[in-house]
Structures are given as C-alpha cells and as structure tokens.
Motif scaffolding. Sequence first.
Motif, PDB file in Angstrom:
ATOM      1  N   TYR A  19      14.342   9.237   3.201  1.00 20.97           N
ATOM      2  CA  TYR A  19      14.932   8.443   2.035  1.00 20.97           C
ATOM      3  C   TYR A  19      13.961   8.012   0.996  1.00 20.97           C
ATOM      4  CZ  TYR A  19      16.367   3.842   0.050  1.00 20.97           C
ATOM      5  OH  TYR A  19      16.480   2.597  -1.065  1.00 20.97           O
ATOM      6  N   PRO A  20      14.182   7.840  -0.230  1.00 19.10           N
ATOM      7  CA  PRO A  20      15.051   8.200  -1.150  1.00 19.10           C
ATOM      8  C   PRO A  20      14.837   9.467  -1.632  1.00 19.10           C
ATOM      9  CG  PRO A  20      13.471   6.786  -2.378  1.00 19.10           C
ATOM     10  CD  PRO A  20      13.164   6.618  -1.092  1.00 19.10           C
ATOM     11  N   LEU A  21      15.071  10.206  -0.722  1.00 15.34           N
ATOM     12  CA  LEU A  21      13.839  11.887  -1.180  1.00 15.34           C
ATOM     13  C   LEU A  21      14.779  12.748  -1.390  1.00 15.34           C
ATOM     14  CD1 LEU A  21      11.225  11.198   1.207  1.00 15.34           C
ATOM     15  CD2 LEU A  21      10.597  10.581  -1.542  1.00 15.34           C
ATOM     16  N   THR A  22      14.321  14.340  -1.429  1.00  5.17           N
ATOM     17  CA  THR A  22      15.181  15.598  -2.200  1.00  5.17           C
ATOM     18  C   THR A  22      14.607  16.672  -1.037  1.00  5.17           C
ATOM     19  OG1 THR A  22      14.618  16.269  -3.831  1.00  5.17           O
ATOM     20  CG2 THR A  22      16.035  14.834  -4.571  1.00  5.17           C
ATOM     21  N   ARG A  23      15.771  17.449  -1.098  1.00  2.52           N
ATOM     22  CA  ARG A  23      14.143  18.884  -0.585  1.00  2.52           C
ATOM     23  C   ARG A  23      13.221  19.171  -1.555  1.00  2.52           C
ATOM     24  NH1 ARG A  23      17.621  21.295  -4.632  1.00  2.52           N
ATOM     25  NH2 ARG A  23      17.270  23.840  -5.279  1.00  2.52           N
ATOM     26  N   ARG A  24      13.117  18.771  -2.119  1.00  6.50           N
ATOM     27  CA  ARG A  24      12.112  19.088  -2.813  1.00  6.50           C
ATOM     28  C   ARG A  24      10.638  18.522  -1.927  1.00  6.50           C
ATOM     29  NH1 ARG A  24      10.457  17.124  -8.128  1.00  6.50           N
ATOM     30  NH2 ARG A  24       7.825  17.712  -7.641  1.00  6.50           N
ATOM     31  N   LEU A  25      10.671  17.702  -1.126  1.00  5.82           N
ATOM     32  CA  LEU A  25       9.647  17.375  -0.126  1.00  5.82           C
ATOM     33  C   LEU A  25       9.111  17.961   0.570  1.00  5.82           C
ATOM     34  CD1 LEU A  25       8.351  14.745   1.537  1.00  5.82           C
ATOM     35  CD2 LEU A  25      10.695  15.133   2.556  1.00  5.82           C
ATOM     36  N   TRP A  26       9.793  18.954   0.805  1.00  8.26           N
ATOM     37  CA  TRP A  26       9.803  20.687   1.922  1.00  8.26           C
ATOM     38  C   TRP A  26       8.688  21.726   1.357  1.00  8.26           C
ATOM     39  CZ3 TRP A  26       9.109  18.342   6.381  1.00  8.26           C
ATOM     40  CH2 TRP A  26      10.340  16.985   7.041  1.00  8.26           C
ATOM     41  N   GLU A  27       8.665  21.488   0.240  1.00  8.61           N
ATOM     42  CA  GLU A  27       7.861  22.546  -0.878  1.00  8.61           C
ATOM     43  C   GLU A  27       7.734  23.521  -0.027  1.00  8.61           C
ATOM     44  OE1 GLU A  27       7.825  21.270  -4.697  1.00  8.61           O
ATOM     45  OE2 GLU A  27      10.152  21.303  -5.053  1.00  8.61           O
ATOM     46  N   PRO A  28       5.742  21.960   0.533  1.00  5.85           N
ATOM     47  CA  PRO A  28       5.150  22.921   0.856  1.00  5.85           C
ATOM     48  C   PRO A  28       5.462  23.562   2.395  1.00  5.85           C
ATOM     49  CG  PRO A  28       4.254  20.805   0.509  1.00  5.85           C
ATOM     50  CD  PRO A  28       6.006  20.824   0.505  1.00  5.85           C
ATOM     51  N   GLN A  29       6.471  23.810   3.104  1.00  4.65           N
ATOM     52  CA  GLN A  29       6.370  24.097   4.271  1.00  4.65           C
ATOM     53  C   GLN A  29       7.521  25.108   4.361  1.00  4.65           C
ATOM     54  OE1 GLN A  29       6.323  20.323   4.246  1.00  4.65           O
ATOM     55  NE2 GLN A  29       4.817  20.786   5.251  1.00  4.65           N
ATOM     56  N   LEU A  30       8.490  25.264   2.798  1.00  2.06           N
ATOM     57  CA  LEU A  30       8.717  26.523   2.194  1.00  2.06           C
ATOM     58  C   LEU A  30       8.356  27.163   1.926  1.00  2.06           C
ATOM     59  CD1 LEU A  30      11.491  24.423   0.298  1.00  2.06           C
ATOM     60  CD2 LEU A  30      12.040  26.459   1.639  1.00  2.06           C
ATOM     61  N   ARG A  31       6.707  27.159   1.654  1.00  8.62           N
ATOM     62  CA  ARG A  31       5.407  27.984   1.748  1.00  8.62           C
ATOM     63  C   ARG A  31       5.262  28.494   2.262  1.00  8.62           C
ATOM     64  NH1 ARG A  31       4.190  24.786  -2.627  1.00  8.62           N
ATOM     65  NH2 ARG A  31       2.129  24.227  -1.418  1.00  8.62           N
ATOM     66  N   GLU A  32       4.551  27.514   3.438  1.00 11.90           N
ATOM     67  CA  GLU A  32       3.542  27.820   4.034  1.00 11.90           C
ATOM     68  C   GLU A  32       4.093  28.613   5.629  1.00 11.90           C
ATOM     69  OE1 GLU A  32       1.939  24.362   5.050  1.00 11.90           O
ATOM     70  OE2 GLU A  32       1.009  23.866   2.757  1.00 11.90           O
ATOM     71  N   LEU A  33       5.385  28.008   5.752  1.00 11.47           N
ATOM     72  CA  LEU A  33       6.304  28.540   6.949  1.00 11.47           C
ATOM     73  C   LEU A  33       7.547  29.776   6.747  1.00 11.47           C
ATOM     74  CD1 LEU A  33       7.103  24.846   8.435  1.00 11.47           C
ATOM     75  CD2 LEU A  33       5.343  26.375   9.790  1.00 11.47           C
ATOM     76  N   ALA A  34       7.506  30.660   5.622  1.00 19.12           N
ATOM     77  CA  ALA A  34       8.148  31.606   5.388  1.00 19.12           C
ATOM     78  C   ALA A  34       7.682  32.582   6.335  1.00 19.12           C
ATOM     79  CB  ALA A  34       8.386  31.839   4.108  1.00 19.12           C
ATOM     80  N   ALA A  35       6.164  32.429   6.637  1.00 23.43           N
ATOM     81  CA  ALA A  35       5.883  33.569   7.256  1.00 23.43           C
ATOM     82  C   ALA A  35       6.778  33.743   8.596  1.00 23.43           C
ATOM     83  CB  ALA A  35       4.082  33.709   7.392  1.00 23.43           C
TER      84      ALA A  35
END
Length: 262
Positions: free
Chosen positions: A27-43
């Motif tokens: 709070y008070p955030l959105t899913r954009r918080l996780w942009e680095p993890q989406l990039r780095e953990l997709a592998a």
Amino acid sequence: MEAMVEGQLVAYDEAGEGTPLVLIHGYPLTRRLWEPQLRELAAHARVIALDLWGFGGSAAVGEATMGTYADQVRALMDELSIGRAVVGGLSMGGYITFEFFRRYSNRVAGLIFANTKAGPDSAEARAGRDQSAELAREKGVDAIAAAMLPKLLSPGAYAGNRGVVLTAEGIMRGSTVEGIVAALGAMRDRPDSTPTLQWIDRPTLVIGGKDDQLIPPAESEKIAGGVRGGRLEMLPDAGHLSNLEQADLFSRAVGDFLKKVG
Ligand code: MLT
C-alpha cells in the motif's frame, strides 16, 4: 493484461514459464512495484503480479478485508488455471499472504513475506489509518503519496537516488482514493497473524530491509523465527521497498528460493 474475475476487471502482468509465482503489492502501490522481478525472475518461474482491487487497472469494490484481497488472488489463479503457486507479498501484500495461507493452504507451494509483519495494528496505528482515510478523501492520492514517500525508501535512497524516488512516486499515483480507503480499513482491522506462524508448513522465505523505516528488521526476524525452517534474507541499503532499492539482491534471493521449492 486483463481478466474478468467474479464480474470485475483485474489487471495483471505475467512473464516466464515454470513454477507459478504470484506477487502481491503493498500500500498504496500497484503491480508496477514488481517490474524488476517480472524482468529478472521470468527465467526461473511463471511470474504473475496483479493490481489489488482499487489499485492500478483493477476495479474498485468498496469496503475490503484481507479476505477480500486473498479471494481476489485465488480467483485470478483459478482464471489462469494455476493450481498451486509460490505466493508472496510486500508489506500489505504480506498481510494478504497470511490470509491467503489461512484460507487456501492447498493452493500454496511456498510463501514469501517481504518487509512485512505478523502482528496487528496498535490502537495508535488504527487511529492513524482513519486519519489517512480522511486525508485521502479530502486531498486525494497525491497527498497520500507525498506523506508516504519519505517512509518507503531508505534515507540514503530518498536523499540520493532520484530514479528510485521517481519510480516509487509514479507507482503510488496509480492508486485510487477508493482503493486507498478500502485498503486502510482492511489493514486497520486485520487479524493478528502471529498464531498462524506455527501452522505454516510450506517453504518460507522472509525478506527484510536493514533500513526499513516503516517495518523494522526485527519484524522480519520474528516471522522467520516463528515459521519452521523459515529462511531470512536481510538486505543491506534497503528500505521498505527493498525489491526496488535492491532489485538484484531481492530477485536473486527469490530465484534461489524458487529453485529449492521446485
Ligand atoms: C505497506 O507498505 O503495504 C503499508 O505501508 C503497510 C502498513 O501501512 O502497515
């Protein structure tokens, strides 16, 4: 991406393949918080980050409890045909993760608690939630964002890392007043998750930030100490949004954990 969940629009991002990893923002955030993890953990995994009701692109649904959000996560997992996932959250996302485990432990392959705590709000904190809701209603999202910003980052990042300051500010602007007011009520009335710790029987990773001004490192230590086999990663030079400030270290800790969970 968007899905209809129980007749309401849910916005989410998805990247990668493999073990499903569902990440819940604070709070008070959105899913954009996780942009680095989406990039780095997709592998390593099939990473899913959703907007909670009233944040980012997801519909606002009025009053909420931690159960409302836990149900939203479960319903999105149903929609995406995900049986079991590693479920993790930062701060309020962690409060929701506790509730998700209580309701849907059969859907949990592992748990991640980042910059969060098990205990409930004190009387003072509860009163603070009502004041914040008043501020949100009267002055809007920007006033909430301005009040939160200095507390979300380590003092060093707040003073010297313009990039992370702007990112955090931009993410908060994706909140809505309705979403903020509902989340404040849900956090104010959330149950004590301390008794839940002893029942957790899934691999558990706890991540804290040494410079977290909102939820001190001792709270992460309590969670890790209370869960059988709980593993603690305390990140240096990291405030409350440890996954943004120390994105690489955070993602590496989660990536190593995922390899063990399988
Ligand atoms: C959060 O980061 O999700 C909130 O600040 C947590 C809280 O206010 O208890």
